[in-house]
Enzyme design. Sequence first.
Site, PDB file in Angstrom:
ATOM      1  N   SER A  70       0.796  -1.238   0.000  1.00  0.00           N
ATOM      2  CA  SER A  70       0.000   0.000   0.000  1.00  0.00           C
ATOM      3  C   SER A  70       0.823   1.280   0.000  1.00  0.00           C
ATOM      4  O   SER A  70       0.272   2.349  -0.240  1.00  0.00           O
ATOM      5  CB  SER A  70      -0.930   0.025   1.214  1.00  0.00           C
ATOM      6  OG  SER A  70      -1.999  -0.839   0.990  1.00  0.00           O
ATOM      7  N   LYS A  73       0.331   3.436  -2.942  1.00  0.00           N
ATOM      8  CA  LYS A  73      -0.929   4.134  -3.267  1.00  0.00           C
ATOM      9  C   LYS A  73      -0.805   5.649  -3.448  1.00  0.00           C
ATOM     10  O   LYS A  73      -1.308   6.187  -4.442  1.00  0.00           O
ATOM     11  CB  LYS A  73      -1.990   3.803  -2.209  1.00  0.00           C
ATOM     12  CG  LYS A  73      -2.442   2.336  -2.250  1.00  0.00           C
ATOM     13  CD  LYS A  73      -3.311   2.009  -1.051  1.00  0.00           C
ATOM     14  CE  LYS A  73      -3.780   0.572  -1.044  1.00  0.00           C
ATOM     15  NZ  LYS A  73      -4.497   0.245   0.229  1.00  0.00           N
ATOM     16  N   TYR A 195      -3.133  -3.294 -10.280  1.00  0.00           N
ATOM     17  CA  TYR A 195      -3.033  -2.945  -8.864  1.00  0.00           C
ATOM     18  C   TYR A 195      -2.221  -3.997  -8.101  1.00  0.00           C
ATOM     19  O   TYR A 195      -1.338  -3.674  -7.306  1.00  0.00           O
ATOM     20  CB  TYR A 195      -4.440  -2.776  -8.269  1.00  0.00           C
ATOM     21  CG  TYR A 195      -4.445  -2.690  -6.761  1.00  0.00           C
ATOM     22  CD1 TYR A 195      -4.060  -1.516  -6.109  1.00  0.00           C
ATOM     23  CD2 TYR A 195      -4.817  -3.789  -5.975  1.00  0.00           C
ATOM     24  CE1 TYR A 195      -4.033  -1.446  -4.720  1.00  0.00           C
ATOM     25  CE2 TYR A 195      -4.805  -3.726  -4.596  1.00  0.00           C
ATOM     26  CZ  TYR A 195      -4.410  -2.553  -3.968  1.00  0.00           C
ATOM     27  OH  TYR A 195      -4.388  -2.489  -2.601  1.00  0.00           O
ATOM     28  N   TYR A 247      -4.727   4.402   7.561  1.00  0.00           N
ATOM     29  CA  TYR A 247      -6.050   3.793   7.710  1.00  0.00           C
ATOM     30  C   TYR A 247      -6.735   4.270   8.979  1.00  0.00           C
ATOM     31  O   TYR A 247      -6.725   5.448   9.294  1.00  0.00           O
ATOM     32  CB  TYR A 247      -5.959   2.252   7.683  1.00  0.00           C
ATOM     33  CG  TYR A 247      -5.073   1.745   6.598  1.00  0.00           C
ATOM     34  CD1 TYR A 247      -5.416   1.954   5.264  1.00  0.00           C
ATOM     35  CD2 TYR A 247      -3.895   1.093   6.890  1.00  0.00           C
ATOM     36  CE1 TYR A 247      -4.594   1.503   4.244  1.00  0.00           C
ATOM     37  CE2 TYR A 247      -3.064   0.639   5.884  1.00  0.00           C
ATOM     38  CZ  TYR A 247      -3.413   0.854   4.563  1.00  0.00           C
ATOM     39  OH  TYR A 247      -2.602   0.422   3.582  1.00  0.00           O
ATOM     40  N   VAL A 265       1.336  -3.603   3.920  1.00  0.00           N
ATOM     41  CA  VAL A 265       1.389  -4.870   4.646  1.00  0.00           C
ATOM     42  C   VAL A 265       2.687  -5.642   4.405  1.00  0.00           C
ATOM     43  O   VAL A 265       2.928  -6.659   5.040  1.00  0.00           O
ATOM     44  CB  VAL A 265       0.163  -5.778   4.326  1.00  0.00           C
ATOM     45  CG1 VAL A 265      -1.110  -5.178   4.882  1.00  0.00           C
ATOM     46  CG2 VAL A 265       0.052  -6.043   2.840  1.00  0.00           C
TER      47      VAL A 265
HETATM   48  N1  GLN Z   1      -1.901  -5.493  -1.791  1.00  0.00           N
HETATM   49  C1  GLN Z   1      -2.451  -5.312  -0.513  1.00  0.00           C
HETATM   50  C2  GLN Z   1      -3.975  -5.425  -0.527  1.00  0.00           C
HETATM   51  O1  GLN Z   1      -4.595  -4.880  -1.379  1.00  0.00           O
HETATM   52  C3  GLN Z   1      -2.072  -3.957   0.010  1.00  0.00           C
HETATM   53  C4  GLN Z   1      -2.672  -3.673   1.351  1.00  0.00           C
HETATM   54  C5  GLN Z   1      -1.787  -2.945   2.253  1.00  0.00           C
HETATM   55  O2  GLN Z   1      -0.594  -2.860   2.071  1.00  0.00           O
HETATM   56  N2  GLN Z   1      -2.356  -2.400   3.319  1.00  0.00           N
HETATM   57  O3  GLN Z   1      -4.549  -6.075   0.292  1.00  0.00           O
END
Ligand code: GLN
Length: 605
Positions: A70, A73, A195, A247, A265
């Site tokens: 993420s 993003k 993505y 988040y 993550v």
């Molecule tokens: N690729 C992961 C997902 O979409 C990214 C989520 C994250 O890093 N919080 O679940």
Amino acid sequence: MTVKARVDSPVQQYLEALHRRVAELRDGDLASYIPELTRADPEWFGIAIATVDGQVYQVGDSRQPFTIQSVSKPFVYGLALADLGVEQVLAKVGVEPSGEAFNSISLEPGTGRPLNPMINAGAIATTGLIVGDSPQQREQRILEMFARYTGHPMTIDARVYASEARTGHRNRALAHLMRTFDIIETDPEPGLDLYFRQCAMLVTCCDLALMGAALANNGVNPVTGVRALPAAQVARVLSVMSSCGMYDYSGEWLYNVGMPAKSGVGGGIVAVLPGQVGIAVFSPRLDARGNSCRGIRVCEQISRDFDLHLFHTSRSTSAAIIRARYSAAQVSSQRRRRLGERDALTQQGDRVLVYALQGELTIGATESLVHEVLDALVGLEVLILDLAWVINVDQAAARLLADLARSVTDAGCTVLIAGAANTAAVRELVARAWPQSQELGVFQFMDSDQALEWAEDRLLAALTAPDPEVPLLDNDLCLTLSEPERAGLAMIAQRLEFAPGELVFRAGAPADALFLIARGRFEVRRPAAEQPSRRSSTLVPGMYFGELPLASGQPRSADVVARDGGTCWRIPFAAIDAGLRIRLLSTMAARLAERLAQQERMRCS
Ligand code: GLN
């Protein structure tokens, strides 16, 4: 590109100590919903800091590649903004914090618009907006965008990508749900696939720190100088990172750490202190919200130790930007003046006020300066603003200074700006603040010394007549002599005429006489290497020069030139008898002491 690590600095030592301490923390678990992520070593732990000057400090597993997840993003959001413009992007993805988990189904009721681009729904929609003729070309554009941030080509971890593509049912569901609302207007699968690929891109902690530093540096990679994001989009990207980057922990994060940030993550976190640094941490054990446990601890600690919270601003008062404040009665220009003129300046010098400013002129400090100056305006004839130590003037401060100059000139006082040429940013803003400066009664000078000389001349012109010829016995050097001594001096003085520009003597020449000025101006020019920033002094009738070798026996230390021609009395050293010599030396010593005291005052003011 090779990034040079600094190992010798206190920042490096600080990071190493912090790394040792936080390594003790073993809370949290590896992300397992993407099966391949469980292959990470839970002990991996790296920290990196990159400054907007391109210095990179790193410790631990800062070069261990991991998947960006993420953390990608906000950067892809920046690319979408650059591709489509803010309106088109806002039509598809909002900027409201959801306060929910990263994989929540937070879509705006009615429109189906995801609340923000940091949760998965918003990020999938954003990736779907990236411009390109084919899925390959879109992927290429995303990888190239990241390469501009990191300074090297980027690759994708095929196993992590395949693992998520196989198991990412929830993300697939989100994409198809958004298709029903026409947030995604075509087949959602290619965008979803892109993505997953974007999330599986490999980065190191060092890469993330540089990416953060590029955002801190208004979109430009500070090591390569390459622009990664248009300047106009930087504040938007940082805003969504501030409000949504962590988040459902974003509020607490802003409260405790106070920097825009993004977690993933894979275990990465990047935090940005605008204008200063990018900070990155990599440690794959996550808390329940999917944020790296050690990552949070490290950022909290760094923020606290270095006072990096965005909203922690030191009080800005005029004291912070006023380096010195003095009048022409307290400090004179380097131009040497006759006794009578010096007395006049001591008495009337309060009508000239100098403010030497320093550092960054921002709205708060400049506003208090304006008040202070306006309070001091009564009886003032010349205001000198010395900007030589100013490193930056923001728009608001430049406006305030322009307004100040207008009020001051309206009150009949002249404004002199000195030292603005030293720094490009200051020069530009001054040019913008006073476009037709002369008409406004605002004049610019190279430095405060020249401005002060101009102001002194103006005061003196009003007070004294223009230089008349000064008779030998009215010279400063003769005032304290007894009658017989004056008669003795008159006997040995030789009157000499100098043409315009004529050299009286040259530096290094043997010295055999001193000179008393009757008429005209004489310039003392020191060899350039000695005092590069100071111009040499100008001497006027009634003053004397070339006297120091009478005491020292040394050769000439400077050139002396008759500026526009003039007249001097030359007193040969050989003709000065022992009694007169002692009298002359004591008079010279008294003058020197006076000048030293003045320079001392200037240094302390
Ligand atoms: N690729 C992961 C997902 O979409 C990214 C989520 C994250 O890093 N919080 O679940």
